[in-house]
Design a protein around this motif. Structure first.
Motif, short mmCIF file in Angstrom:
data_model
loop_
_atom_site.label_atom_id
_atom_site.label_comp_id
_atom_site.label_asym_id
_atom_site.label_seq_id
_atom_site.Cartn_x
_atom_site.Cartn_y
_atom_site.Cartn_z
N MET A 1 1.01 -1.28 0.28
CA MET A 1 0.22 -0.20 0.47
C MET A 1 1.12 1.57 0.10
N GLY A 2 0.53 1.84 -0.96
CA GLY A 2 1.85 2.98 -0.64
C GLY A 2 0.78 4.14 -0.14
N LYS A 3 2.01 5.02 -0.02
CA LYS A 3 1.75 6.31 0.76
C LYS A 3 1.27 7.47 -0.71
N SER A 4 0.42 8.07 0.02
CA SER A 4 -0.38 9.62 -0.74
C SER A 4 0.30 10.51 0.00
N LYS A 5 0.17 11.27 -1.09
CA LYS A 5 0.52 13.11 -0.59
C LYS A 5 -0.02 13.76 0.27
N LYS A 6 -1.43 12.78 1.13
CA LYS A 6 -2.27 13.67 1.81
C LYS A 6 -1.36 12.93 3.20
N GLU A 7 -1.75 11.97 3.38
CA GLU A 7 -1.28 11.04 4.55
C GLU A 7 -0.07 11.86 5.61
N SER A 8 -0.13 11.91 7.13
CA SER A 8 1.13 11.68 7.81
C SER A 8 1.83 11.20 7.61
N PRO A 9 3.00 11.83 8.03
CA PRO A 9 4.64 10.84 7.92
C PRO A 9 4.25 9.45 9.09
N GLY A 10 4.27 9.39 9.86
CA GLY A 10 3.57 8.29 10.63
C GLY A 10 2.81 7.05 9.74
N THR A 11 1.80 7.46 9.24
CA THR A 11 0.49 6.88 8.53
C THR A 11 1.64 5.61 7.51
N LEU A 12 1.20 4.20 8.11
CA LEU A 12 1.75 2.80 7.07
C LEU A 12 0.79 2.94 6.05
N GLY A 13 -0.56 3.02 6.86
CA GLY A 13 -1.18 2.20 5.42
C GLY A 13 -2.71 2.22 5.75
N LYS A 14 -3.90 3.08 4.95
CA LYS A 14 -5.11 3.03 5.05
C LYS A 14 -6.02 2.46 3.92
N ASN A 15 -6.83 2.07 4.52
CA ASN A 15 -8.15 1.87 4.19
C ASN A 15 -9.08 1.93 3.25
N ARG A 16 -9.38 2.47 2.13
CA ARG A 16 -9.68 3.92 1.69
C ARG A 16 -11.09 2.54 1.01
N LYS A 17 -11.04 1.50 0.67
CA LYS A 17 -11.57 0.74 0.45
C LYS A 17 -12.77 0.48 1.73
N ALA A 18 -12.52 0.31 2.69
CA ALA A 18 -13.62 0.52 3.92
C ALA A 18 -14.41 1.81 3.92
N LEU B 1 1.63 4.77 12.96
CA LEU B 1 3.33 5.21 14.61
C LEU B 1 2.56 6.45 14.91
N LYS B 2 2.96 5.75 16.19
CA LYS B 2 2.94 6.41 17.39
C LYS B 2 4.16 6.51 18.27
N GLY B 3 4.96 7.35 17.81
CA GLY B 3 6.44 7.05 18.90
C GLY B 3 7.03 5.95 18.14
N SER B 4 6.98 4.57 18.60
CA SER B 4 7.74 3.62 17.91
C SER B 4 6.88 2.59 18.52
N LEU B 5 5.89 2.63 18.55
CA LEU B 5 5.15 1.91 18.35
C LEU B 5 3.57 1.54 17.52
N VAL B 6 2.76 0.58 16.89
CA VAL B 6 2.10 0.67 15.36
C VAL B 6 1.10 0.79 16.53
N LYS B 7 -0.10 1.41 16.13
CA LYS B 7 -1.50 1.73 16.29
C LYS B 7 -2.38 1.07 15.00
N VAL B 8 -3.62 1.39 15.77
CA VAL B 8 -4.83 0.78 14.62
C VAL B 8 -5.91 1.86 14.79
N GLU B 9 -6.72 2.03 13.86
CA GLU B 9 -7.07 2.81 14.11
C GLU B 9 -8.20 1.85 13.87
N LEU B 10 -9.24 1.89 14.73
CA LEU B 10 -10.67 0.75 14.39
C LEU B 10 -11.92 2.08 13.81
#
Length: 155
Positions: free
Chosen positions: A1-18, A115-124
């Motif tokens: 999943m590639g990053k788009s220009k609008k995503e923040s630097p800590g974003t690893l992936g966004k589920n646009r299909k959802a 990423l939040k600091g060095s932790l991987v977080k999920v927005e559910l």
């Protein structure tokens, strides 16, 4: 999943299909329990969570059908790619979510990994499935917004 220009630097992936298939009613932040080389693979965005969903089993949140590719420099200690993973949240939040998903038509879908600091977080997200006509409305609104932006760009 590639990053788009609008995503923040800590974003690893966004589920646009959802966002297209579901109406997001509520969202919350959760931690994710990862093992060994999974962390390195996720931080380098080598994962897929398009068909992923979450469920509550024995009072715990679990994430199913998330595929984390094996870490390139891992050896025999590499992880299983599609195992269920536990999500970390407070027990009161889990109880509240459990009551809501027992209602008709609600499901838990991961919307974003970051990423939040060095932790991987999920927005559910607590989501309700869209009907076909809702999806058509979404496409129509998106096209109208795109046309509006094009007109204002050339004016």
């Amino acid at each position: 999943m590639g990053k788009s220009k609008k995503e923040s630097p800590g974003t690893l992936g966004k589920n646009r299909k959802a966002y297209f298939n579901y109406t997001v009613v509520e969202s919350m932040e959760c931690g994710i329990e990862l093992k060994g080389t999974e962390v390195k693979s996720v931080k380098s965005s080598h994962f897929n969570f398009v068909d992923c969903y979450s469920d509550i089993k024995d009072g715990q949140l679990w994430l199913y059908k998330m595929n984390i590719n094996p870490y390139g420099f891992g050896n025999i200690h590499n992880h299983i790619t599609d195992r269920p993973r536990r999500l970390l949240a407070h027990s009161k939040e889990i109880e509240k979510l459990e009551k809501k998903i027992r209602e008709k038509g609600f499901t838990l879908i991961p919307l974003k990994f970051y990423l939040k600091g060095s932790l991987v977080k999920v927005e559910l997200g607590l989501c309700k499935g869209k009907k076909l006509y809702d999806k058509r409305d979404t496409i129509k609104n998106r096209d109208m917004d795109r046309d509006q932006n094009r007109k204002s760009k050339y004016d």
